[in-house]
Design a protein around this motif. Structure first.
Motif, PDB file in Angstrom:
ATOM      1  N   GLU A 230       0.585  -1.297   0.164  1.00  0.00           N
ATOM      2  CA  GLU A 230      -0.125   0.372   0.275  1.00  0.00           C
ATOM      3  C   GLU A 230       1.110   1.255   0.033  1.00  0.00           C
ATOM      4  OE1 GLU A 230      -2.313  -0.182   3.281  1.00  0.00           O
ATOM      5  OE2 GLU A 230      -3.092  -2.462   2.935  1.00  0.00           O
ATOM      6  N   GLN A 231       1.909   1.328   0.012  1.00  0.00           N
ATOM      7  CA  GLN A 231       2.930   2.429  -0.109  1.00  0.00           C
ATOM      8  C   GLN A 231       3.138   3.321  -1.305  1.00  0.00           C
ATOM      9  OE1 GLN A 231       7.208   1.571   1.234  1.00  0.00           O
ATOM     10  NE2 GLN A 231       6.573   0.137   3.008  1.00  0.00           N
ATOM     11  N   ASP A 232       3.444   4.139  -1.313  1.00  0.00           N
ATOM     12  CA  ASP A 232       3.443   5.341  -2.064  1.00  0.00           C
ATOM     13  C   ASP A 232       4.426   5.167  -2.626  1.00  0.00           C
ATOM     14  OD1 ASP A 232       3.744   6.944  -3.724  1.00  0.00           O
ATOM     15  OD2 ASP A 232       3.024   8.878  -2.903  1.00  0.00           O
ATOM     16  N   ARG A 233       4.990   4.448  -3.847  1.00  0.00           N
ATOM     17  CA  ARG A 233       6.131   4.625  -4.351  1.00  0.00           C
ATOM     18  C   ARG A 233       7.030   5.794  -5.542  1.00  0.00           C
ATOM     19  NH1 ARG A 233       6.236  -1.740  -5.993  1.00  0.00           N
ATOM     20  NH2 ARG A 233       5.038  -2.744  -4.266  1.00  0.00           N
ATOM     21  N   GLY A 234       5.793   6.994  -5.103  1.00  0.00           N
ATOM     22  CA  GLY A 234       6.747   7.610  -5.496  1.00  0.00           C
ATOM     23  C   GLY A 234       7.514   8.471  -4.285  1.00  0.00           C
ATOM     24  N   ARG A 235       7.533   8.101  -3.357  1.00  0.00           N
ATOM     25  CA  ARG A 235       8.023   8.394  -2.004  1.00  0.00           C
ATOM     26  C   ARG A 235       8.877   7.701  -1.800  1.00  0.00           C
ATOM     27  NH1 ARG A 235       4.591   8.918   3.160  1.00  0.00           N
ATOM     28  NH2 ARG A 235       6.278  10.588   3.702  1.00  0.00           N
ATOM     29  N   TRP A 236       9.627   6.878  -2.555  1.00  0.00           N
ATOM     30  CA  TRP A 236      10.385   6.176  -2.458  1.00  0.00           C
ATOM     31  C   TRP A 236      11.951   7.244  -3.202  1.00  0.00           C
ATOM     32  CZ3 TRP A 236       9.091   0.234  -4.412  1.00  0.00           C
ATOM     33  CH2 TRP A 236       8.257  -0.040  -3.112  1.00  0.00           C
TER      34      TRP A 236
END
Length: 383
Positions: A230-236
């Protein structure tokens, strides 16, 4: 004063004193006294050779303490070894200090504390705050560790695997207090990688970078945990991911596979997937098979069951889970997840609630409690 420079020089200065015959505890005290003097004087008159300055002052402080000792012969031998004025040799003995701090006679917690103190250059107060214990307690722990290794000489090869386990323990502590232990572990592992040519050191560094890259997305604004899917991969952190993958590929090319390289390969596959649904779970299962072969760890097999559930369906995951000990940490949470995936919401809700009661971490406990509540709400709505 350049704190980063001081912290980078501290372990090599300490190692010089130990190599010249000072026992670890006395050498560490002398280095700390030299650092205090540096704080007082460097702001107005910084030395041209900071390391040489610290070595000279620390050695003199050690000699001052040694002169109070009754063993005249040992004292005079040490006095004769005083280094001549001039630049200090450009030799980095930090690796030996890693081995000393990860001595097998130390407990894992003591080895971690001593590594942070001697190699990381952190103060006792900083380490205590990071571990959420009183400063006096941490001071006693570090003092006992220093006494334990005081008689150890740098005349035997160190165990890189032990050093890596200690650094991994530091990394897994994450962040608390005013010291970011995850970032500190990465810094120390970079330093180790620069000192020793070993594919598992590279594997651990890659693993840390790949995990750390997801840090910003792991928690919601309210502090609650956000599962990987469910993580926002744009924040990786894509730069850390790229660096970790490049380091891992170079290590794997040497064909000396170890457990940290295998773990990093799994992390890289997660990082490479644009969305959770595009994750290459089949390949992840294959890497878990390698990791299980390397370690024989039941925890690895538990994580493998989750991957099998994603690759081949929840029934296959439950079958892989069946042969494991139910007392394993997170076993109940994994069973709950797989039963939820299989559509057995009643059993999954009960297992989530049970897992929440067993959880030692508050954030994880809250996360599991919310999962149980969510499933119970769905069940009631379906009636």
């Amino acid at each position: 004063m350049d704190e980063a420079l001081i912290r980078s020089l501290t372990p090599s200065v300490l190692t010089v004193l130990v190599r010249r015959g000072a026992d670890f505890a006395a050498a560490e005290d002398a280095v700390q006294e030299a650092l205090v003097e540096a704080v007082r004087g460097w702001a107005d008159d910084p030395p041209r050779d900071p390391k040489g300055w610290l070595v000279t002052v620390a050695w003199r402080r050690f000699l001052d303490a040694a002169r109070a000792d009754t063993a005249r012969r040992r004292r005079e031998d040490r006095v004769e070894e005083e280094p001549a004025p001039g630049p200090a040799p450009d030799v980095d003995d930090t690796l030996q200090l890693y081995f000393l701090c990860a001595h097998p006679s130390l407990t894992p917690s003591s080895a971690v504390a001593l590594t942070l103190r001697a190699v990381g250059g952190l103060t006792t107060r900083q380490i205590a705050r990071a571990y959420l214990v009183p400063e006096a307690t941490m001071a006693q722990r570090i003092s006992r560790a220093k006494r334990t290794v005081s008689g150890v000489r740098f005349d035997r090869p160190g165990d890189v695997a032990t050093v890596l386990r200690v650094l991994y323990l530091v990394f897994n502590e994450g962040y608390s207090g005013d010291v970011d232990l995850a970032a500190e572990a990465i810094r120390l592992t970079r330093q180790l990688a620069a000192s020793v040519d070993h594919p598992e050191v590279a594997g651990l560094l890659a693993l840390m970078l790949l995990h750390h890259a997801r840090r910003a997305a792991r928690t919601a604004p309210d502090g609650s945990l956000v599962p990987l899917a469910e993580q926002d991969r744009g924040r990786w952190d894509t730069a850390s991911i790229a660096e970790g993958v490049a380091i891992l590929q170079a290590a794997l090319a040497r064909d000396r596979l170890g457990e940290f390289q295998a773990q990093a390969a799994i992390a890289a596959l997660h990082a490479d997937a644009p969305t959770a649904g595009e994750t290459d779970w089949v390949q992840i299962v294959e890497w878990y098979d390698e990791l299980a072969r390397l370690t024989g760890s039941p925890v690895v097999r538990l994580n493998r069951a989750v991957a099998v559930g994603e690759a081949d369906g929840p029934r296959a995951g439950l079958a892989a889970l069946a042969g494991l000990d139910e007392a394993l940490p997170r076993y109940t949470a994994v069973a709950a997840y797989l039963h939820e995936r299989d559509g057995d919401l009643d059993r999954a809700a009960r297992l989530y609630a049970e897992a929440a009661r067993k959880a030692s971490d508050l954030a994880e406990r809250d996360h599991l409690t919310r999962r149980a509540a969510r499933l119970n709400s769905r069940r009631r709505a379906a009636r």
